[in-house]
Every structure is written in C-alpha cells, then in structure tokens.
Design a protein around this motif. Structure first.
Motif, short mmCIF file in Angstrom:
data_model
loop_
_atom_site.label_atom_id
_atom_site.label_comp_id
_atom_site.label_asym_id
_atom_site.label_seq_id
_atom_site.Cartn_x
_atom_site.Cartn_y
_atom_site.Cartn_z
N PRO A 7 38.46 39.50 37.95
CA PRO A 7 37.96 39.37 36.52
C PRO A 7 36.65 38.59 36.94
O PRO A 7 35.80 38.76 35.25
CB PRO A 7 39.38 38.01 36.37
N ASP A 8 36.03 38.57 37.88
CA ASP A 8 34.38 38.47 37.56
C ASP A 8 33.77 39.19 37.47
O ASP A 8 33.63 39.83 39.04
CB ASP A 8 33.93 37.18 38.34
N ILE A 9 32.62 39.70 36.03
CA ILE A 9 31.51 41.21 37.06
C ILE A 9 30.62 40.22 37.36
O ILE A 9 30.05 41.21 38.57
CB ILE A 9 31.24 41.30 35.73
N HIS A 10 30.09 39.19 37.69
CA HIS A 10 29.18 38.41 38.41
C HIS A 10 29.45 36.81 38.53
O HIS A 10 30.00 36.23 37.87
CB HIS A 10 28.07 38.77 37.99
N ILE A 11 29.08 36.22 40.30
CA ILE A 11 29.03 34.90 39.84
C ILE A 11 27.77 34.79 40.88
O ILE A 11 26.87 34.75 41.60
CB ILE A 11 30.26 34.84 41.43
N THR A 12 27.80 33.55 40.11
CA THR A 12 25.88 33.16 41.22
C THR A 12 26.52 31.78 41.16
O THR A 12 26.92 30.29 40.56
CB THR A 12 24.80 32.94 39.43
N VAL A 13 26.39 31.43 42.48
CA VAL A 13 26.06 29.83 42.99
C VAL A 13 24.88 30.30 43.97
O VAL A 13 24.03 30.45 44.70
CB VAL A 13 27.80 30.03 45.20
N SER A 14 24.91 28.15 44.29
CA SER A 14 23.57 28.19 44.73
C SER A 14 23.81 27.88 46.53
O SER A 14 24.67 27.95 47.06
CB SER A 14 23.50 26.58 44.73
N GLU A 15 22.81 28.28 47.32
CA GLU A 15 22.94 28.02 48.55
C GLU A 15 23.41 26.95 49.77
O GLU A 15 22.79 26.33 49.17
CB GLU A 15 21.63 28.43 48.93
N GLY A 16 24.40 27.02 50.24
CA GLY A 16 25.45 26.09 50.92
C GLY A 16 26.33 25.25 49.70
O GLY A 16 27.42 24.84 51.01
N ALA A 17 26.60 25.82 48.80
CA ALA A 17 27.57 26.00 48.25
C ALA A 17 28.89 26.75 48.15
O ALA A 17 28.47 27.45 48.58
CB ALA A 17 27.14 26.06 46.47
N SER A 18 29.95 26.12 48.36
CA SER A 18 31.88 26.93 48.55
C SER A 18 31.45 28.15 47.30
O SER A 18 31.24 28.13 46.19
CB SER A 18 32.43 25.98 48.55
N LEU A 19 31.85 29.46 47.98
CA LEU A 19 32.20 30.32 47.24
C LEU A 19 33.82 30.76 46.80
O LEU A 19 34.44 30.66 48.08
CB LEU A 19 31.76 31.58 47.90
N GLU A 20 34.53 30.86 45.42
CA GLU A 20 36.20 31.88 45.90
C GLU A 20 35.46 32.69 44.82
O GLU A 20 34.97 33.38 43.75
CB GLU A 20 36.94 30.70 45.16
N LEU A 21 35.68 33.97 45.40
CA LEU A 21 35.86 35.18 44.36
C LEU A 21 37.23 36.08 44.14
O LEU A 21 38.12 36.05 45.18
CB LEU A 21 35.13 37.24 45.42
N ARG A 22 37.66 36.04 43.30
CA ARG A 22 39.22 36.41 42.70
C ARG A 22 39.33 37.81 42.53
O ARG A 22 39.09 39.03 42.24
CB ARG A 22 39.27 35.31 40.92
N CYS A 23 40.86 38.10 43.25
CA CYS A 23 41.56 39.32 42.74
C CYS A 23 42.59 38.96 42.28
O CYS A 23 43.85 38.83 42.82
CB CYS A 23 41.13 39.59 43.66
N ASN A 24 42.94 40.25 41.81
CA ASN A 24 44.17 40.42 41.51
C ASN A 24 44.97 41.38 41.42
O ASN A 24 44.56 42.77 41.21
CB ASN A 24 44.63 39.99 40.46
N TYR A 25 46.23 41.88 41.60
CA TYR A 25 46.47 43.41 42.25
C TYR A 25 48.10 43.48 41.49
O TYR A 25 48.26 42.42 41.46
CB TYR A 25 46.96 44.32 43.78
N SER A 26 48.24 45.08 41.18
CA SER A 26 49.94 45.45 41.20
C SER A 26 50.05 46.09 41.65
O SER A 26 49.23 47.49 42.05
CB SER A 26 49.16 45.70 39.45
N TYR A 27 51.02 45.99 42.16
CA TYR A 27 51.97 46.85 43.26
C TYR A 27 53.46 46.47 43.59
O TYR A 27 53.92 45.39 43.85
CB TYR A 27 50.89 46.85 44.47
N GLY A 28 53.75 47.49 43.37
CA GLY A 28 55.38 47.15 44.14
C GLY A 28 55.69 46.44 45.09
O GLY A 28 56.77 45.62 44.75
N ALA A 29 55.28 47.28 46.25
CA ALA A 29 55.42 46.36 47.73
C ALA A 29 54.28 45.48 48.18
O ALA A 29 53.47 45.47 47.18
CB ALA A 29 55.87 48.31 48.17
N THR A 30 54.72 45.25 49.39
CA THR A 30 54.08 45.00 50.17
C THR A 30 52.74 45.47 49.99
O THR A 30 53.12 46.18 51.18
CB THR A 30 54.05 43.73 51.62
N PRO A 31 51.47 45.12 49.92
CA PRO A 31 50.77 45.82 49.99
C PRO A 31 49.73 45.68 51.75
O PRO A 31 49.84 44.72 51.94
CB PRO A 31 49.90 45.88 48.48
N TYR A 32 48.75 46.86 51.46
CA TYR A 32 47.21 46.84 52.35
C TYR A 32 46.60 45.73 51.56
O TYR A 32 46.43 46.78 50.44
CB TYR A 32 47.26 47.63 53.63
#
Lengths: 114, 113
Positions: A7-32
């Motif tokens: 959902p995030d095209i770009h993110i800016t964080v300060s050096e030393g700060a924590s980071l979380e990048l989001r990802c959602n998937y759509s797939y019927g079975a357990t994916p790799y």
C-alpha cells in the motif's frame, strides 16, 4: 486470482528509527512469501522467505517478517534502520500452478534521513 | 556458489535494431525467468524457460523471444527495438527444494535511442 499489494509507494524514516513495510496478498492456499530488496540499478536480492512453520521469519541485514494468515499479510520489519537500507523493497508470492510463478507487488521505496 | 550472471551490464541500441541479452543461472538450476523493469512500471514477467523449452510468456509482443541452451543458460532477443523497450532486464533462476525461490541476476540496462 493471485495478487500482492504494497500500500505504501514510498516511506521515509529517520536513521535509527524502526521500520515496517506492509504487504497483503491474495491467494487461496498457503503461499510461499518473499521479500526482496533492490538498490538503484541493481538486481533483486532475497531478504527472507516463508513457506511453513514459525510465522516469524528472520532474514539477512537484520530484517524480519511476520506471516499473519488471518490478515493475509506478510509485513517486513527492522528495529533500527541504517542509511544503507535506502532501496526499493518488493513483496512477492510464489505459487505453483502448472509451474512456478512469482507475483510481485509494486514495491515500496524507502528513504532514510539523517 | 556463483550467483546468476547477466551480460552485458549496459547495452545501447537505436530504434529498429536488435538486442541480445544473456543469462547464466546458478549451477544446478534448470529454470530461467526473464523480467522487464521499466521506469515506474514494476517487474513485468516476460518469459520462462525450463529444460530448454519455453514454458510461459507474459503479455509482450512476439518480437520479444529467447531460448535456453543445453547448459541452461538463456538468451533474450528483442527485435525491432522501440524507445519504450528501454528498461532494466532481469533474469532469475529457480532453486527448487523445500521452498521454490527465484534468485536474481544484476540485470542488463537496455537503452534505446
């Protein structure tokens, strides 16, 4: 159909700060599930992958990701970002349908400020 | 263990010419995938080769073609180059086992003038 959303095209964080990048998937079975990182003009480097077992996966460069089936998510985290982490990050789903196919998200570009 | 290699690193052509890009997979890998990464368009799947055969192709015109050699290396050919073919072309080989994983090469930057 299988798909990956970052959902995030770009993110800016300060050096030393924590980071979380989001990802959602759509797939019927357990994916790799994969996270790749790409520095400008370079190829993709595998950070980590999940295929079964422990839902918290450790990767290279201090990154980790957590698979949450109920939320169809596979978010990437790092407790303390370094300037060298500035790059583009791709979440991907691997599926086996008559052969192996990797479906990539659009990517999130990470900027790190001093 | 050597990774996926690609050549050349950069390639400059003019419109209408042909380009040939090369990829060597990781030793033991038999599948090779090609992707196009144009500015702002993300990774677009081009072609998949396995055991010397083309197994699948993405939504690209026939002037994008390729082949896989007996040693599993691969070549991507782009005929009648157009300006919009300018992109980073990435090759990946597939490691199979507990979890199938694609490993990428450094890419070839193709510029069409």
């Amino acid at each position: 159909a299988q798909s990956v959303t970052q959902p995030d095209i770009h993110i800016t964080v300060s050096e030393g700060a924590s980071l979380e990048l989001r990802c959602n998937y759509s797939y019927g079975a357990t994916p790799y599930l994969f996270w790749y990182v790409q520095s400008p003009g370079q190829g993709l480097q595998l950070l980590l992958k999940y295929f079964s077992g422990d839902t918290l996966v450790q990767g290279i460069k201090g990154f980790e990701a957590e698979f949450k089936r109920s939320q169809s998510s596979f978010n990437l985290r790092k407790p303390s970002v370094h300037w060298s982490d500035a790059a583009e990050y791709f979440c991907a789903v691997g599926v086996r349908t008559g052969g192996f196919k990797t479906i990539f998200g659009a990517g999130t570009r990470l900027f790190v400020k001093a | 263990e050597a990774g996926v290699t690609q050549s050349p690193t950069h390639l400059i052509k003019t419109r209408g010419q042909q380009a040939t890009l090369r990829c060597s997979p990781i030793s033991g890998h038999t599948s090779v995938y090609w992707y196009q990464q144009a500015l702002g368009l993300g990774l677009q799947f081009l072609l998949w080769y396995d055991e010397g055969e083309e197994r699948n192709r993405g939504n690209f015109p026939p002037r994008f073609s390729g082949r896989q050699f007996p040693n599993y290396s691969s070549e991507l050919n782009v005929n009648a180059l157009e300006l919009e073919d300018s992109a980073l072309y990435l090759c990946a080989s597939l490691g199979q086992g507990v979890a199938d994983t694609q490993y990428f090469g450094p890419g070839t930057r193709l510029t069409v003038l």
